[in-house]
Scaffold this active site. Structure first.
Site, mmCIF file in Angstrom:
data_model
loop_
_atom_site.group_PDB
_atom_site.id
_atom_site.type_symbol
_atom_site.label_atom_id
_atom_site.label_comp_id
_atom_site.label_asym_id
_atom_site.label_seq_id
_atom_site.Cartn_x
_atom_site.Cartn_y
_atom_site.Cartn_z
ATOM 1 C CE LYS A 276 47.525 -90.228 -62.582
ATOM 2 N NZ LYS A 276 46.132 -90.105 -63.033
ATOM 3 C CB VAL A 277 52.991 -91.998 -56.276
ATOM 4 C CG1 VAL A 277 53.213 -91.666 -54.816
ATOM 5 C CG2 VAL A 277 53.288 -93.463 -56.553
#
Ligand code: E4P
Length: 218
Positions: A84-85
């Site tokens: 997750k960015v």
């Protein structure tokens, strides 16, 4: 629509997984921090051993190079880990690099169609618009979900929309109506979705009416 659970709590995940409806898990640094005395990587590993589907684990550093390094470390924990960015310049670079190495990413903290377009262009596998946080500031969060789904359909992107920051059962219903591929749902909201007073009353009545009825096996 697929269901992910939005938590890092192992007992919550085990309980909802046992319902047989769970397709994945999303976590974030705040959710991990709520679990006292745990090691981030250990929690992620345990979640991946419980749920057979995408498990989002968020990077905790700034700067593309550091995000890429942490993303690789997280992805090495289990084949189902999705990195997750956050949506920003550095995040876009990290998404492009990680996806280029075959690591799935989930672009988080999406609050506009333009941000979604950038995340899609960078190659993110999942796009997470935050419905509740938009509602909180007087914007219609679900309209964003609907619009991103339309953009994906129009251009034929393979990315999936995760309706995130879900706060109540109405959000879940509306996410499905908006065509979200996935809703990531808090534990409490799963229970709220399950319940209806007429169902409880109906079960009670059926059981009462059936009492004393003869059965074939005695
Ligand atoms: C999921 O990916 C998000 O991190 C989460 O849904 C955020 O929810 P919140 O706005 O209730 O913190």
């Amino acid at each position: 629509m697929k269901f992910f659970i939005d938590t890092a709590n192992i007992s919550e995940i085990k309980e909802i997984e046992a319902w047989g409806i769970l397709d994945g898990v999303t976590t974030n640094p705040s959710l991990i921090a709520k679990e006292k005395d745990v090691v981030f990587e250990d929690v992620v590993k345990e979640i991946a051993s419980i749920v057979d589907g995408p498990i989002s684990a968020e990077v905790t550093v700034e700067g593309a190079e550091d995000m890429i390094a942490e993303g690789k470390m997280l992805a090495a924990i289990h084949e189902n880990i999705v990195v997750k960015v956050p949506m920003n310049e550095e995040g876009l670079k990290a998404i492009r690099a990680l996806e280029g190495e075959g690591i799935s990413t989930n672009c988080t903290l999406i609050f506009s169609e333009n941000q979604a377009l950038l995340a899609l262009a960078a190659g993110a596998s999942f796009i997470s618009p935050f419905v509740g946080r938009l509602d909180d500031i007087g914007h219609e969060g679900m309209a964003l979900v609907r619009n991103i789904v339309s953009i994906i359909d129009f251009y034929g992107y393979e990315a999936e929309v995760i309706a995130a920051s879900i706060r109540n059962p109405l959000h879940v219903k509306e996410a499905a109506q908006a065509g979200a591929h996935i809703a990531t749902v808090p534990y409490k909201v799963f229970h709220q979705m399950l319940k209806h007073p007429l169902t409880d009353k109906g079960i009670e009545q059926f059981n009462k009416d059936f009492e004393g009825t003869k059965r074939a096996n005695g």
